[in-house]
Write a protein that holds these residues in place. Structure first.
Motif, PDB file in Angstrom:
ATOM      1  N   UNK A  92       0.843  -1.198   0.000  1.00 19.59           N
ATOM      2  CA  UNK A  92       0.000   0.000   0.000  1.00 19.59           C
ATOM      3  C   UNK A  92       0.877   1.247   0.000  1.00 19.59           C
ATOM      4  N   UNK A  93       0.480   2.236  -0.800  1.00 22.35           N
ATOM      5  CA  UNK A  93       1.149   3.539  -0.851  1.00 22.35           C
ATOM      6  C   UNK A  93       0.182   4.555  -0.272  1.00 22.35           C
ATOM      7  N   UNK A  94       0.644   5.325   0.702  1.00 24.06           N
ATOM      8  CA  UNK A  94      -0.290   6.220   1.377  1.00 24.06           C
ATOM      9  C   UNK A  94       0.467   7.376   2.025  1.00 24.06           C
ATOM     10  N   UNK A  95      -0.268   8.199   2.752  1.00 21.05           N
ATOM     11  CA  UNK A  95       0.307   9.303   3.511  1.00 21.05           C
ATOM     12  C   UNK A  95      -0.218   9.238   4.942  1.00 21.05           C
ATOM     13  N   UNK A  96       0.448   9.984   5.812  1.00 23.61           N
ATOM     14  CA  UNK A  96      -0.035  10.183   7.182  1.00 23.61           C
ATOM     15  C   UNK A  96       0.385  11.578   7.604  1.00 23.61           C
ATOM     16  N   UNK A  97      -0.088  12.044   8.734  1.00 21.67           N
ATOM     17  CA  UNK A  97       0.134  13.421   9.142  1.00 21.67           C
ATOM     18  C   UNK A  97       0.397  13.469  10.643  1.00 21.67           C
ATOM     19  N   UNK A  98       1.663  13.221  11.036  1.00 25.63           N
ATOM     20  CA  UNK A  98       2.020  13.151  12.450  1.00 25.63           C
ATOM     21  C   UNK A  98       3.382  13.820  12.665  1.00 25.63           C
ATOM     22  N   UNK A  99       3.511  14.617  13.701  1.00 23.74           N
ATOM     23  CA  UNK A  99       4.791  15.238  14.053  1.00 23.74           C
ATOM     24  C   UNK A  99       5.637  14.227  14.820  1.00 23.74           C
ATOM     25  N   UNK A 100       6.207  13.268  14.092  1.00 24.72           N
ATOM     26  CA  UNK A 100       6.968  12.191  14.740  1.00 24.72           C
ATOM     27  C   UNK A 100       8.464  12.237  14.422  1.00 24.72           C
ATOM     28  N   UNK A 101       8.916  13.246  13.703  1.00 26.58           N
ATOM     29  CA  UNK A 101      10.330  13.372  13.386  1.00 26.58           C
ATOM     30  C   UNK A 101      10.779  12.601  12.160  1.00 26.58           C
ATOM     31  N   UNK A 102       9.850  11.992  11.440  1.00 32.32           N
ATOM     32  CA  UNK A 102      10.206  11.226  10.242  1.00 32.32           C
ATOM     33  C   UNK A 102       9.430  11.744   9.037  1.00 32.32           C
ATOM     34  N   UNK A 103      10.072  11.694   7.872  1.00 33.32           N
ATOM     35  CA  UNK A 103       9.425  12.127   6.632  1.00 33.32           C
ATOM     36  C   UNK A 103       8.570  11.025   6.024  1.00 33.32           C
ATOM     37  N   UNK A 104       8.818   9.802   6.426  1.00 36.72           N
ATOM     38  CA  UNK A 104       8.050   8.684   5.904  1.00 36.72           C
ATOM     39  C   UNK A 104       8.280   7.459   6.746  1.00 36.72           C
ATOM     40  N   UNK A 105       7.526   6.417   6.440  1.00 36.05           N
ATOM     41  CA  UNK A 105       7.659   5.157   7.166  1.00 36.05           C
ATOM     42  C   UNK A 105       7.259   4.009   6.250  1.00 36.05           C
ATOM     43  N   UNK A 106       7.832   2.862   6.501  1.00 35.49           N
ATOM     44  CA  UNK A 106       7.437   1.640   5.802  1.00 35.49           C
ATOM     45  C   UNK A 106       7.262   0.545   6.836  1.00 35.49           C
ATOM     46  N   UNK A 107       6.124  -0.084   6.813  1.00 31.18           N
ATOM     47  CA  UNK A 107       5.845  -1.212   7.698  1.00 31.18           C
ATOM     48  C   UNK A 107       5.862  -2.484   6.869  1.00 31.18           C
ATOM     49  N   UNK A 108       6.620  -3.467   7.339  1.00 28.34           N
ATOM     50  CA  UNK A 108       6.699  -4.759   6.666  1.00 28.34           C
ATOM     51  C   UNK A 108       6.096  -5.822   7.570  1.00 28.34           C
ATOM     52  N   UNK A 109       5.407  -6.772   6.974  1.00 29.44           N
ATOM     53  CA  UNK A 109       4.974  -7.939   7.734  1.00 29.44           C
ATOM     54  C   UNK A 109       5.322  -9.163   6.905  1.00 29.44           C
ATOM     55  N   UNK A 110       5.572 -10.237   7.608  1.00 32.22           N
ATOM     56  CA  UNK A 110       5.955 -11.442   6.883  1.00 32.22           C
ATOM     57  C   UNK A 110       6.171 -12.614   7.803  1.00 32.22           C
TER      58      UNK A 110
END
Length: 182
Positions: A92-110
């Motif tokens: 999934x490609x998406x956006x979020x809006x949180x002041x967490x100190x990161x420009x992006x994130x990737x979550x992997x499951x497996x």
């Protein structure tokens, strides 16, 4: 004091062991899980399917950043190709809006016993002004898609560099990492 020395010695052994087994010139650190060489896509084809998430709209800076980054990765290497799938695609490609100190994130499951990736979500953080520009969105999307392919951070000249480098397309270091994994 002896406890501190032992702990330091143990850390040094782990660092030395890691340096002997991890190709430091590549843009990733393998995830050793029960003998696996890292997170990989165990699929009969070379495709990594994705879908658009619910917080991203066609024509936005974020959408275009992902679109360009998908093409960048597909053009830079031949081991895995991103392909748009249906509503059940594992990525999934998406956006979020949180002041967490990161420009992006990737979550992997497996599967942790094999190290294989079954699903992922790459997201650009709308909170920060850097991601509001086409170059910032493209850089962030390219970096996060590298994680979706199994790459980790590096300090080398690469899109997977942990610092703000402005690199927008995968570099030879990134491609070497992909070739090593797959």
């Amino acid at each position: 004091m002896n406890h501190l020395r032992r702990k330091s010695a143990g850390i040094m052994v782990l660092i030395a062991f890691g340096l002997l087994h991890i190709p430091s010139a590549w843009a990733f650190t393998p995830w050793y899980v029960n003998g696996s060489s890292g997170p990989i896509w165990h699929q009969p084809n070379h495709y990594v399917y994705y879908r658009w998430g619910g917080n991203i709209s066609s024509g936005t800076t974020y959408y275009e950043g992902f679109r360009q980054a998908l093409a960048d990765w597909n053009n830079a290497q031949g081991q895995r190709k991103f392909v748009r799938g249906g509503s059940t695609a594992p990525g999934a490609l998406d956006t979020y809006n949180v002041a967490d100190g990161t420009y992006g994130t990737t979550n992997l499951s497996g599967n942790t016993s094999t190290g294989s990736i079954n699903a992922w979500a790459a997201k650009i953080n709308r909170w920060y002004a850097k991601t509001h520009t086409s170059s910032g969105a493209r850089n962030t999307a390219g970096h996060e898609l590298g994680h979706a392919l199994g790459l980790h951070h590096t300090n080398n000249y690469a899109i997977m560099n942990v610092k703000e480098t402005g690199i927008m397309i995968p570099q030879s270091d990134d491609i070497k990492g992909i070739n090593y994994i797959y």
